[in-house]
Design a protein around this motif. Structure first.
Motif, short mmCIF file in Angstrom:
data_model
loop_
_atom_site.label_atom_id
_atom_site.label_comp_id
_atom_site.label_asym_id
_atom_site.label_seq_id
_atom_site.Cartn_x
_atom_site.Cartn_y
_atom_site.Cartn_z
N SER A 230 -5.45 15.13 -4.08
CA SER A 230 -5.85 14.60 -2.78
C SER A 230 -4.66 13.91 -2.14
O SER A 230 -3.89 13.24 -2.81
CB SER A 230 -7.01 13.62 -2.95
N GLU B 57 2.59 -1.33 2.56
CA GLU B 57 1.32 -0.66 2.29
C GLU B 57 0.39 -0.75 3.48
O GLU B 57 -0.30 0.21 3.82
CB GLU B 57 0.67 -1.29 1.06
N TYR C 186 -6.96 4.51 2.77
CA TYR C 186 -6.28 4.20 1.52
C TYR C 186 -5.14 5.17 1.27
O TYR C 186 -5.31 6.39 1.36
CB TYR C 186 -7.28 4.29 0.37
N GLY C 187 -3.99 4.63 0.94
CA GLY C 187 -2.88 5.50 0.55
C GLY C 187 -2.21 6.21 1.71
O GLY C 187 -1.43 7.14 1.48
N LEU D 84 -3.45 -1.75 -4.34
CA LEU D 84 -2.03 -1.69 -4.66
C LEU D 84 -1.37 -3.05 -4.54
O LEU D 84 -0.44 -3.40 -5.29
CB LEU D 84 -1.34 -0.69 -3.73
N ASP D 85 -1.82 -3.82 -3.57
CA ASP D 85 -1.29 -5.16 -3.37
C ASP D 85 -1.48 -6.00 -4.63
O ASP D 85 -0.55 -6.62 -5.15
CB ASP D 85 -2.06 -5.78 -2.20
N GLN E 294 3.75 4.88 -3.50
CA GLN E 294 4.28 3.64 -2.94
C GLN E 294 4.80 2.73 -4.03
O GLN E 294 5.77 2.00 -3.85
CB GLN E 294 3.19 2.94 -2.13
N LEU E 295 4.12 2.76 -5.19
CA LEU E 295 4.62 1.97 -6.32
C LEU E 295 5.95 2.54 -6.79
O LEU E 295 6.88 1.79 -7.11
CB LEU E 295 3.62 2.02 -7.47
N TYR F 132 -5.77 -8.32 0.51
CA TYR F 132 -5.88 -9.05 -0.75
C TYR F 132 -5.02 -10.30 -0.72
O TYR F 132 -5.40 -11.37 -1.19
CB TYR F 132 -5.45 -8.13 -1.89
N THR F 133 -3.81 -10.15 -0.16
CA THR F 133 -2.93 -11.31 0.03
C THR F 133 -2.90 -11.62 1.52
O THR F 133 -2.56 -10.77 2.31
CB THR F 133 -1.50 -10.98 -0.39
N ASP G 46 -5.37 8.50 -6.51
CA ASP G 46 -4.71 9.13 -5.38
C ASP G 46 -3.23 9.10 -5.66
O ASP G 46 -2.60 8.05 -5.61
CB ASP G 46 -5.06 8.34 -4.12
N GLU G 47 -2.64 10.24 -5.97
CA GLU G 47 -1.23 10.24 -6.35
C GLU G 47 -0.33 9.75 -5.22
O GLU G 47 0.68 9.12 -5.45
CB GLU G 47 -0.79 11.64 -6.77
N SER G 48 -0.72 10.03 -3.98
CA SER G 48 0.16 9.61 -2.89
C SER G 48 0.18 8.09 -2.77
O SER G 48 1.17 7.50 -2.36
CB SER G 48 -0.29 10.23 -1.58
N ALA G 49 -0.93 7.45 -3.15
CA ALA G 49 -0.94 6.00 -3.09
C ALA G 49 0.00 5.43 -4.13
O ALA G 49 0.70 4.45 -3.89
CB ALA G 49 -2.36 5.48 -3.33
N TYR H 26 8.94 1.34 -5.13
CA TYR H 26 9.39 0.01 -5.50
C TYR H 26 9.75 -0.07 -6.97
O TYR H 26 9.75 -1.13 -7.57
CB TYR H 26 8.30 -1.03 -5.17
N PHE I 12 0.68 -4.78 -7.48
CA PHE I 12 2.10 -5.14 -7.40
C PHE I 12 2.30 -6.60 -7.74
O PHE I 12 3.28 -6.98 -8.38
CB PHE I 12 2.62 -4.82 -5.99
N PHE J 200 6.25 -5.33 0.04
CA PHE J 200 5.36 -4.31 -0.50
C PHE J 200 4.03 -4.33 0.23
O PHE J 200 3.48 -3.28 0.62
CB PHE J 200 5.13 -4.55 -2.00
N ALA J 201 3.48 -5.54 0.42
CA ALA J 201 2.17 -5.62 1.06
C ALA J 201 2.23 -5.03 2.47
O ALA J 201 1.35 -4.25 2.87
CB ALA J 201 1.71 -7.07 1.12
#
Lengths: 696, 363
Positions: A480, A424, A553-554, B146-147, B171-172, A398-399, B165-168, B175, B150, A420-421
């Motif tokens: 999940s 991830e 994802y994730g 997520l990017d 990551q938030l 995205y960035t 997805d809770e695991s995703a 931070y 944020f 952060f990016a």
């Protein structure tokens, strides 16, 4: 071998009187069974009208007309649709199996059902206005177009059937991925289509039936006209040609009729699987005792009747067991898939061993051996491309970032957005690279053992089993992404593999048999997965569907680590076995001649592949194409020796999946396409191109 | 000796790589990118949103333009739907929402979100509260980017507990971005579930006063609607709300049964939901075919007014003897609701539903 036991001989010798009477009796018996099943079917329904009400209708006691309305408006259409679909798919399957001389060819092989499904989903997703009377035509047109694409890529309807099967499978995979992508991205517009994709008999009325029945009737008549030529086709292309049969024209006509029949069936009931596989198989099984049924003049009608019987009986039994209201939750296709897969596995076990080599029909197997210099160059280039893909994966998204940002992040000095990016992205890129490499390695191992050009880890039921494990945990209430989910997926994959191995073990392992059993177990797993997902979320495309399509994802580092560990363990084992792999890939006798313990070597290799694929599910979900395409591409580049193929295939798999992941994350940002779908979409055309390069 | 085309190809590839390498060098100018860039998200309201926004001057709920409630200050400590504790130093002002029902609730509280998942879809399907310009798009509701999330610099991210997805989202949390999980629906008591979610969001944004006003006005409106229906004295007060899908020759009908939000609003107005079949545990939705609809007796048949590309579902059903024989169809008591009502929404959607019921039973 007497005439009775040789199918081809039984097909071409004239029928004697007693046999005709016997065959006629069987057909009458089948029809009788069908009538009984249909009558039972008519007594079931969601409005609660039962046998007594139907009797009232027959004896003229239905004064309000309510029973007549229900029967004419709902029950008759459902029954009629079931019968027509069964007949169409049964005859289509028999045609394809005879034309392909392959007992597991089925109408789904030519991507007809996949094409119909993607057409219907695309129309819904993009909001294309379609008048009501033409809504059935969308599915029909989609199916026919997809089959046309397959035939064009394979080189015509009369072409060799292995090319047809390969092209069909590749196109079907690509279309299924496109469908999955549309279901995920256009969630609201495609509500209810995930369930439709497994087939349903609920009818709007008799209009679709009247539209489809002329097509089916005409095609069945056409098939019966072809019957004699199909009998002679069983003697082999040369034998038939010497008897004056126009081989290509007959094959082409058979394929076209099968396509039209399948497309008509999909318009009526959605994509119902496995009928076209099961019905002719059952008839051929019965033909051991009634050899007259090897003749197509009897085989085709019998397949149609058996197909109708399977559809009606599975609907009847399900509704009797669960009640009509609860049975609506389960698509018809799930029941027929579960039934058909069991039949397939039973059939596979009865199959005689194919004996010596099946022929190395792998694309690229005839590539001349390359020099060592070329191998080194290829390895270096592919390694460079891998590094490039990793860098691109970190920068894209995205960035868009730059290499300086990565350097800062590695040093811990990056600004928050960048940090952060990259926090991830880095685990996602790592998961794609490691997962792709492991899948490609598993694919090499499976292709060497099964000696089948379509073999990949999924074909052994591993990815299907992993999917079932995951779905069970999620629908039972676990979230999940939890460790429990991942553990269940790994266990499910290994259990499925163990099942396939044990069921196909009959004093030894035959590569054809393990493929058949694997296909059956995968189908059972797919049916179970669909059922469990629909039970918990009957209308929405389930959120778990993206995970089942292969996504990073994730992902966190903790999910990448298991795959790395498994790779560290498996790679030395495989390197030590590289020469045995070369021998296994030739045929069953060569390893024995060379003093290699065949069964033990195969068990070790397959277990390694199973462990690799099951653990990969942890990192990338269920990804299907990499294990198929990467080994092919590696062989095309560096020849057939495994000491060269393995490293190149691993790197190619890593590049493929990581590029697919990067594309999926970037092209339609902020929305994301699961990596597994992108892989199938770019892998399928590449695979067909590979196919086009090899000689027929 | 390499051939000329090969050499040209090699040169082209090498120069492309060099260019790419040069472009990729350096660092992103984080100063210029500090402000989040909305990426062309909230399209102007589409035709289906022409129905007046439910918080306009004439509707049941006081509009945000006339709102005079105060916003609370001071630290906030909440327990969300998953039982986790969410601590904020002050009520959240920059809120990102990842599901439509919660987006609508936030807008009813007169707080504008900074980021929404699938804003185009929201504008099409949920017309109760229009989305203002300048809201960032963070991808699909199932896999929010997520990017992008944020970069929108939210104080709080509101998600639906059963989705995502809770695991995703972990990551938030790493931070220090707080995440509030709300219950999407509960078939045991959908209206109460909606109120609880509304309340939770109100507490997180310090808009408890506004929430009380809204919920009181909703109650008053529901009572008034029940009176209006009683005054109209319809021939029957039982109903079934359903939607469905037609693909090829197949039809799948989805009646909203016991425990569905739409059904409960109807029952709150004094009507009876005639669908008593098996429903799912979360949203109260059932499944049926045409024959199954004959079990509802003479109930009024209600359906959505938001049509997909094949048009009105009942047009496809016309001509079927079972459908035509249904008392509601035979006596012309099959009614479509106004378009654009989101059946899994918040208080503003409930107001739209109540108005639709009144129109169906007294029109």
């Amino acid at each position: 071998m007497s005439v009775d036991q040789d199918p081809v001989a039984a097909a071409v010798t004239p029928l004697r009187g007693r046999r005709v009477v016997g065959a006629g009796a069987v057909l009458l018996g089948l029809t009788g069974l069908l009538v009984v099943a249909s009558a039972w079917h008519l007594t079931q329904g969601t409005s609660g009208l039962g046998v007594s009400d139907l009797l009232r209708l027959v004896t003229g006691g239905d004064t309000t007309g309510q029973v007549r309305d229900v029967v004419v408006g709902s029950r008759l259409p459902r029954l009629a649709a079931g019968l027509l679909v069964g007949v169409a798919l049964g005859v289509a399957g028999a045609l394809l199996q005879s034309v392909a001389r392959n007992p597991i060819a089925s109408p789904d092989t030519l991507a007809v059902t996949a094409g119909a499904y993607v057409a219907v989903v695309a129309v819904a997703a993009f909001g294309v206005a379609v008048p009501l009377w033409a809504s059935g035509l969308v599915a029909f047109a989609g199916g026919v177009l997809a089959a046309g694409l397959v035939l064009a890529m394979a080189g015509g309807a009369g072409t060799s059937t292995s090319r047809l099967v390969l092209a069909g499978s590749a196109v079907a995979l690509a279309l299924q991925s496109a469908t999955a992508m549309l279901l995920v991205l256009f969630e609201e517009e495609t509500t209810g289509l995930f369930a439709w994709g497994s087939g349903t008999l609920s009818q709007l009325g008799l209009r679709a039936f009247w539209q489809a029945s002329p097509v089916v009737l005409a095609c069945v008549v056409g098939a019966l006209l072809l019957a004699r030529r199909l009998d002679l086709l069983g003697l082999g292309d040369d034998g038939a040609a010497s008897l004056g049969v126009p081989v290509r024209a007959t094959r082409g006509a058979g394929v076209l009729l099968a396509v039209l029949l399948t497309a008509a069936a999909v318009t009526l009931a959605g994509p119902i699987g496995f009928i076209g596989l099961v019905a002719p198989a059952l008839v051929r099984l019965a033909a051991r005792w009634a050899p007259a049924f090897h003749r197509h003049a009897l085989l085709l009608p019998a397949s149609g009747l058996v197909g109708a019987l399977v559809v009606v009986l599975s609907d009847v039994v399900l509704r009797a067991w669960l009640g009509a209201a609860a049975a609506i939750e389960i698509p018809t296709g799930v029941t027929t898939t579960l039934l058909g897969a069991v039949v397939l596995v039973v059939l596979a076990r009865r199959m005689r061993d194919a004996g010596s080599s099946r022929g190395t029909a792998r694309a690229g197997a005839r590539a001349p051996s390359r020099s060592r210099g070329r191998f080194v160059v290829v390895l270096v280039v592919v390694a460079g491309v891998t590094v490039g893909a990793v860098v691109l994966g970190l920068l894209a998204g995205y960035t868009w970032l730059r290499t300086g940002d990565v350097a800062l992040w590695l040093g811990g000095d990056a600004p928050p957005f960048v940090a952060f990016a990259l926090d991830e992205r880095a685990p996602r890129v790592a998961a794609a690279v490691v997962g792709g490499g492991a899948l490609a390695l598993a694919g090499c191992l499976v292709q060497a053992t099964c000696r089948n050009p379509l073999a990949e880890p999924g074909i052994l039921g591993i990815t299907g089993g992993a999917g079932v494990g995951a779905v069970v945990v999620v629908t039972a209430g676990g979230g999940s992404g939890t460790p429990v989910l991942l553990g269940a997926a790994v266990v499910g994959g290994l259990v499925a593999f163990a099942l396939v191995y044990l069921v196909s073990w009959r004093g030894g392992l035959d590569s054809d048999r393990i493929v058949l059993v694997g296909v059956g177990v995968s189908a059972v797993a797919a049916g179970l997965t669909t059922y469990l997902l629909l039970r918990s979320s009957p209308w929405d495309t389930p959120r778990l569907y993206t995970w089942l399509s292969g996504t990073t994802y994730g992902r966190s580092w903790g999910q990448v680590l298991p795959v790395v560990l498994v790779l560290l363990v498996v790679v030395p084992v495989v390197v030590a076995l590289r020469r045995e792999l070369d021998l296994l890939a030739v045929d069953d006798d060569t390893p024995r001649l060379a003093g290699v313990p065949l069964e033990r070597a195969r068990l070790v290799v397959l277990t390694a592949a199973a462990v690799l694929s099951a653990t990969c599910v942890v990192a990338v979900g269920v990804v299907g194409f990499v294990g198929l395409v990467a080994p092919h591409a590696a062989r095309a580049l560096v020849g057939g020796r495994h000491s060269r193929v393995l490293p190149v295939a691993v790197l190619l798999g890593a590049v493929l999946l990581s590029l697919a992941d990067t594309l999926g994350r970037t092209v339609i940002a902020p929305a994301q396409v699961p990596a597994g779908l992108v892989v199938a979409l770019i892998g399928a055309p590449y695979f067909v191109w590979l196919l086009a390069r090899t000689r027929a | 000796m390499t051939s000329s085309p090969l050499r040209r190809a090699r040169t082209a590839v090498t120069s492309l790589l060099l260019l790419g390498g040069l472009a990729a060098c350096g660092t992103t100018d984080s100063g210029a990118d500090a402000t989040p860039n909305p990426s062309g998200s909230s399209a102007p309201a589409s035709e289906s949103a022409e129905a007046a926004a439910e918080t306009g001057p004439d509707s049941a709920l006081t509009g945000c333009a006339d709102d005079d409630t105060a916003t609370a200050t001071g630290p906030v400590s909440l327990t969300d739907a998953l039982g986790r504790t969410v601590e904020l130093d002050q009520p959240a002002q920059r809120v990102a929402v990842l599901e439509w029902g919660q987006t609508e609730s936030l807008l009813t509280l007169c707080v504008s979100p900074v980021a929404v998942a699938d804003p185009e879809g929201y504008t099409t399907w949920d017309t109760a509260e229009p989305l203002p310009e300048g809201v960032a798009d963070v991808g699909t509701r199932g896999e929010p980017n997520l990017d992008a999330l944020f970069r929108a610099e939210p104080d709080l991210v509101v998600v639906e507990a059963s989705g995502g997805d809770e695991s995703a989202l972990q990551q938030l949390a790493d931070y220090d971005v707080p995440v509030l999980a709300t219950a999407g629906a509960d078939a045991a008591d959908p209206v109460a579930a909606m109120s609880e979610t509304f309340d939770l969001i109100a507490q997180a944004t310090g808009r408890q006063e506004r929430a009380e006003v809204v919920l009181d006005e909703l109650e008053a409106h529901l009572d008034a609607s029940a009176d209006a229906i009683a005054a109209a004295a319809p021939t029957t007060t039982s109903f079934v709300y359903f939607d469905g899908y037609v693909d090829g020759g197949n039809v799948a009908l989805r009646p909203f049964g016991q425990g569905s939000f739409v059904g409960e609003v109807g029952e709150r107005l004094g009507l009876t939901n005639a669908w008593t079949g098996k429903v799912d545990e979360l949203y109260g939705l059932g499944q049926s075919d045409i024959e199954g609809m004959s079990t509802v007796g003479d109930a009024v048949l209600l359906r959505t007014g938001t049509y997909n590309e094949s048009g009105d579902l009942t047009e496809a059903l016309e001509g079927n003897p079972v459908w035509e024989a249904l008392p509601a169809v035979a006596e012309d008591r099959s009614v479509a609701f106004a378009p654009g009502i989101w059946t899994f929404g918040g208080p503003a959607s409930a107001v739209q539903l109540a108005d639709a019921y009144v129109a169906a039973f007294s029109g």
